[in-house]
Scaffold this motif. Structure first.
Motif, PDB file in Angstrom:
ATOM      1  N   SER A 110      13.503  24.008 -31.214  1.00 19.75           N
ATOM      2  CA  SER A 110      14.341  23.960 -30.233  1.00 19.75           C
ATOM      3  C   SER A 110      15.732  23.762 -30.453  1.00 19.75           C
ATOM      4  O   SER A 110      16.114  22.997 -31.116  1.00 19.75           O
ATOM      5  CB  SER A 110      13.864  22.904 -29.305  1.00 19.75           C
ATOM      6  N   ASP A 111      16.541  24.660 -30.036  1.00 20.37           N
ATOM      7  CA  ASP A 111      17.967  24.662 -30.074  1.00 20.37           C
ATOM      8  C   ASP A 111      18.512  23.522 -28.996  1.00 20.37           C
ATOM      9  O   ASP A 111      17.880  23.182 -28.128  1.00 20.37           O
ATOM     10  CB  ASP A 111      18.835  26.013 -29.917  1.00 20.37           C
ATOM     11  N   VAL A 112      19.730  23.236 -29.216  1.00 20.81           N
ATOM     12  CA  VAL A 112      20.384  21.989 -28.497  1.00 20.81           C
ATOM     13  C   VAL A 112      21.331  22.579 -27.588  1.00 20.81           C
ATOM     14  O   VAL A 112      22.475  22.779 -28.193  1.00 20.81           O
ATOM     15  CB  VAL A 112      20.858  20.840 -29.335  1.00 20.81           C
ATOM     16  N   ASP A 113      21.251  22.568 -26.357  1.00 25.05           N
ATOM     17  CA  ASP A 113      22.277  23.195 -25.355  1.00 25.05           C
ATOM     18  C   ASP A 113      23.062  22.010 -24.767  1.00 25.05           C
ATOM     19  O   ASP A 113      22.183  21.278 -24.054  1.00 25.05           O
ATOM     20  CB  ASP A 113      21.609  24.139 -24.142  1.00 25.05           C
ATOM     21  N   TRP A 114      24.256  21.887 -24.825  1.00 21.66           N
ATOM     22  CA  TRP A 114      24.786  20.794 -24.265  1.00 21.66           C
ATOM     23  C   TRP A 114      26.184  20.966 -24.109  1.00 21.66           C
ATOM     24  O   TRP A 114      26.873  22.143 -24.158  1.00 21.66           O
ATOM     25  CB  TRP A 114      24.930  19.724 -25.436  1.00 21.66           C
ATOM     26  N   THR A 115      26.953  20.268 -23.129  1.00 20.74           N
ATOM     27  CA  THR A 115      28.264  20.456 -22.712  1.00 20.74           C
ATOM     28  C   THR A 115      28.913  19.104 -22.561  1.00 20.74           C
ATOM     29  O   THR A 115      28.125  18.150 -22.164  1.00 20.74           O
ATOM     30  CB  THR A 115      28.583  21.199 -21.350  1.00 20.74           C
ATOM     31  N   LEU A 116      30.472  19.044 -22.715  1.00 21.36           N
ATOM     32  CA  LEU A 116      30.918  17.813 -22.241  1.00 21.36           C
ATOM     33  C   LEU A 116      31.509  18.114 -20.890  1.00 21.36           C
ATOM     34  O   LEU A 116      32.427  18.761 -20.616  1.00 21.36           O
ATOM     35  CB  LEU A 116      32.232  17.560 -23.149  1.00 21.36           C
ATOM     36  N   LEU A 117      30.673  17.454 -20.016  1.00 26.68           N
ATOM     37  CA  LEU A 117      31.083  17.526 -18.494  1.00 26.68           C
ATOM     38  C   LEU A 117      32.363  16.517 -18.149  1.00 26.68           C
ATOM     39  O   LEU A 117      32.065  15.317 -18.372  1.00 26.68           O
ATOM     40  CB  LEU A 117      29.811  17.212 -17.625  1.00 26.68           C
ATOM     41  N   ILE A 118      33.324  17.330 -17.648  1.00 28.10           N
ATOM     42  CA  ILE A 118      34.410  16.444 -17.449  1.00 28.10           C
ATOM     43  C   ILE A 118      34.679  16.396 -15.835  1.00 28.10           C
ATOM     44  O   ILE A 118      34.822  17.497 -15.231  1.00 28.10           O
ATOM     45  CB  ILE A 118      35.521  17.036 -17.832  1.00 28.10           C
ATOM     46  N   VAL A 130      34.984  16.735 -28.514  1.00 26.73           N
ATOM     47  CA  VAL A 130      33.876  17.930 -28.592  1.00 26.73           C
ATOM     48  C   VAL A 130      33.808  17.993 -29.857  1.00 26.73           C
ATOM     49  O   VAL A 130      32.826  18.216 -30.320  1.00 26.73           O
ATOM     50  CB  VAL A 130      34.534  19.266 -27.699  1.00 26.73           C
ATOM     51  N   ASN A 131      34.943  18.063 -30.886  1.00 25.04           N
ATOM     52  CA  ASN A 131      34.597  18.115 -32.471  1.00 25.04           C
ATOM     53  C   ASN A 131      33.996  17.248 -33.078  1.00 25.04           C
ATOM     54  O   ASN A 131      33.218  17.333 -33.979  1.00 25.04           O
ATOM     55  CB  ASN A 131      35.995  18.282 -33.083  1.00 25.04           C
ATOM     56  N   GLN A 132      33.981  16.078 -32.272  1.00 26.77           N
ATOM     57  CA  GLN A 132      33.350  14.982 -32.874  1.00 26.77           C
ATOM     58  C   GLN A 132      31.871  14.888 -32.408  1.00 26.77           C
ATOM     59  O   GLN A 132      30.867  14.756 -33.516  1.00 26.77           O
ATOM     60  CB  GLN A 132      33.885  13.365 -32.354  1.00 26.77           C
ATOM     61  N   ILE A 133      31.672  15.401 -31.351  1.00 25.04           N
ATOM     62  CA  ILE A 133      30.037  15.813 -31.072  1.00 25.04           C
ATOM     63  C   ILE A 133      29.438  16.619 -31.900  1.00 25.04           C
ATOM     64  O   ILE A 133      28.241  16.731 -32.177  1.00 25.04           O
ATOM     65  CB  ILE A 133      30.040  16.077 -29.514  1.00 25.04           C
ATOM     66  N   ARG A 134      30.158  17.876 -32.095  1.00 21.25           N
ATOM     67  CA  ARG A 134      29.878  18.951 -33.019  1.00 21.25           C
ATOM     68  C   ARG A 134      29.296  18.474 -34.305  1.00 21.25           C
ATOM     69  O   ARG A 134      28.291  18.633 -34.953  1.00 21.25           O
ATOM     70  CB  ARG A 134      30.859  19.791 -33.169  1.00 21.25           C
ATOM     71  N   THR A 135      30.378  17.509 -34.908  1.00 25.01           N
ATOM     72  CA  THR A 135      29.918  16.990 -36.282  1.00 25.01           C
ATOM     73  C   THR A 135      28.732  16.206 -36.327  1.00 25.01           C
ATOM     74  O   THR A 135      27.678  16.064 -36.999  1.00 25.01           O
ATOM     75  CB  THR A 135      31.122  16.080 -36.820  1.00 25.01           C
ATOM     76  N   SER A 136      28.606  15.350 -34.915  1.00 27.14           N
ATOM     77  CA  SER A 136      27.183  14.612 -35.280  1.00 27.14           C
ATOM     78  C   SER A 136      26.251  15.198 -35.052  1.00 27.14           C
ATOM     79  O   SER A 136      25.204  14.781 -35.504  1.00 27.14           O
ATOM     80  CB  SER A 136      27.530  13.305 -33.808  1.00 27.14           C
ATOM     81  N   PHE A 137      26.334  16.160 -34.151  1.00 27.77           N
ATOM     82  CA  PHE A 137      24.753  17.038 -33.773  1.00 27.77           C
ATOM     83  C   PHE A 137      24.592  17.821 -34.957  1.00 27.77           C
ATOM     84  O   PHE A 137      23.403  17.810 -35.283  1.00 27.77           O
ATOM     85  CB  PHE A 137      25.143  17.844 -32.663  1.00 27.77           C
ATOM     86  N   TYR A 138      25.578  18.611 -35.395  1.00 25.96           N
ATOM     87  CA  TYR A 138      25.128  19.817 -36.318  1.00 25.96           C
ATOM     88  C   TYR A 138      25.010  19.043 -37.823  1.00 25.96           C
ATOM     89  O   TYR A 138      24.647  19.799 -38.887  1.00 25.96           O
ATOM     90  CB  TYR A 138      26.056  20.938 -35.949  1.00 25.96           C
ATOM     91  N   GLY A 153      28.154  24.060 -25.716  1.00 32.07           N
ATOM     92  CA  GLY A 153      28.804  23.283 -27.008  1.00 32.07           C
ATOM     93  C   GLY A 153      30.195  23.065 -26.826  1.00 32.07           C
ATOM     94  O   GLY A 153      30.717  23.303 -27.867  1.00 32.07           O
ATOM     95  N   GLY A 154      30.680  23.182 -25.698  1.00 25.60           N
ATOM     96  CA  GLY A 154      32.069  22.924 -25.316  1.00 25.60           C
ATOM     97  C   GLY A 154      32.383  22.034 -24.086  1.00 25.60           C
ATOM     98  O   GLY A 154      31.566  21.169 -23.932  1.00 25.60           O
TER      99      GLY A 154
END
Length: 395
Positions: A110-118, A130-138, A153-154
């Motif tokens: 399963s892929d991981v669909d996410w967003t930073l909701l502001i 956002v870049n920190q989250i991408r590093t953590s997840f991927y 992803g943004g």
């Protein structure tokens, strides 16, 4: 929660241990998988009370469904801890996930669909978050990144979701993010006891926009008061998913065509049915929901139900003798997605190959069973509900 037979004594007859090599899609409500009362006492049915009631009534475990639920909970906890969800600005932003991870249907690959909701002031620092989250997840967790559409992803701003409903500013991505937030989202938190502050607030504002700011809906006191503004957006979203499915064939060719076809028939259709039930269930209420605040509260409570819990709710309410065929089919679907070999076989089939491939024909058979029972529940099993569906769901 406890898992069947893990309490130290002998495992009750008919309950198997959880394992990674078990083909749960084969665990249908056949004679072999119908459980006795003792076995049910050892089960952990934590998807929701309506699912538990249906499962007990049909005396079925639907283990692929329950495995997906537990896997999703564990994955969301790992993700929240990986980037430190508690480090985000309190009350202003949150990481929200969608798709199978949010619905509680997580399977292998399963892929991981996410967003930073502001939902707060603009801040240049969010790009770093956002870049920190991408590093953590991927990189740390090695999760599968979202698809190439760039919808996830943004960053997503709540203002657009709440205020741009319809009209030229409500582009496809905005509409999809809004309806997915309402129908299948889950906010990540570093603590299992924390409530989803940001996403809950935004969802309430969206629902208020659908109800309170719909002039004709607020002016006319018809009974039942069906929120057509919201219902029309749900229908539009469902039709958009169907059109996008066809468009992806033009853009990507046969890549994952067969898998997308079965997902449209199963998980995408399930979301649409949840939106229908959220709206049309008001026509089945024993007491009339008269005020706008009551209707918003009803919609919000319905939105917080997982999609399979919502389907269970609908079946229990309007067609309590139904449900086994639909949930057998969905259990098969999740078991198939959790089997790398069968999933890969579907991913590689072109439309020309699929019409004679046993993998696709079997998947289509289960999708047709799922669809058939949904149609029976919506149009045949309950006269009162069928009238509501025909009156509001069609025109």
């Amino acid at each position: 929660g406890r898992r069947g037979g893990s309490g130290g004594g002998a495992r009750p007859r008919g309950v198997r241990a959880w394992g990674t090599n078990r083909d749960w899609s084969r665990d249908r409500c056949s004679r072999r998988s119908i459980l006795g009362t003792e076995a049910f006492l050892e089960m952990s049915l934590d998807i929701g009370p309506h699912f538990e009631r249906l499962s007990r009534a049909k005396r079925c475990q639907w283990r692929a469904i329950q495995k997906g639920w537990r896997s999703a909970i564990e994955q969301r906890e790992r993700m929240a801890k990986s980037f430190g969800a508690d480090q985000l600005p309190m009350g202003d932003a949150a990481v929200v996930v969608f798709g199978s991870l949010a619905r509680g249907e997580l399977t292998t690959s399963s892929d991981v669909d996410w967003t930073l909701l502001i939902d707060g002031r603009a801040d240049a620092a969010y790009l770093g978050v956002v870049n920190q989250i991408r590093t953590s997840f991927y990189k740390k967790l090695k999760l599968v990144s979202p698809g190439p559409s760039e919808m996830f992803g943004g960053m997503t701003y709540a203002h657009d979701l709440v205020h741009d409903i319809g009209g030229v500013r409500d582009h496809s991505h905005n509409m999809s993010r809004r309806l997915l937030l309402v129908l299948e989202s889950s906010e990540l938190s570093s603590s299992s006891s924390s409530s989803p502050v940001v996403s809950d607030r935004v969802i309430r504002q969206i629902l208020q926009r659908y109800v309170i700011q719909d002039g004709s809906f607020s002016s006319y006191r018809t009974s039942p008061r069906i929120p057509r503004f919201f219902l029309n957006d749900v229908v539009r979203f469902w039709r958009s998913m169907a059109v996008d499915y066809a468009a992806k064939y033009t853009e990507r060719g046969s890549d994952k065509w067969a898998l997308r076809n079965i997902k449209l028939r199963m998980s995408r259709k399930l979301l649409f049915v949840k939106g229908l039930w959220m709206s049309l269930s008001m026509g089945m209420e024993d007491r009339a929901l008269k005020t706008n605040d009551q209707i918003v509260e009803h919609l919000w409570n319905s939105a917080r139900q997982p999609a399979l819990e919502s389907l269970s709710h609908m079946i229990n309410a309007v067609a309590p003798k139904s449900g086994r065929k639909a949930f057998d089919a969905y259990n098969w679907f999740l078991g198939m997605l959790d089997d790398p070999k069968r999933r890969k076989a579907l991913e590689t089939l072109s439309p020309a190959e699929a019409i004679s491939a046993k993998e696709f024909l079997e998947a289509r058979k289960h999708a047709e069973r799922f669809d058939a029972e949904l149609r029976e529940v919506l149009f045949e099993k309950n006269k009162k509900f069928s009238r509501v569906v025909k009156q509001y769901g069609v025109f």
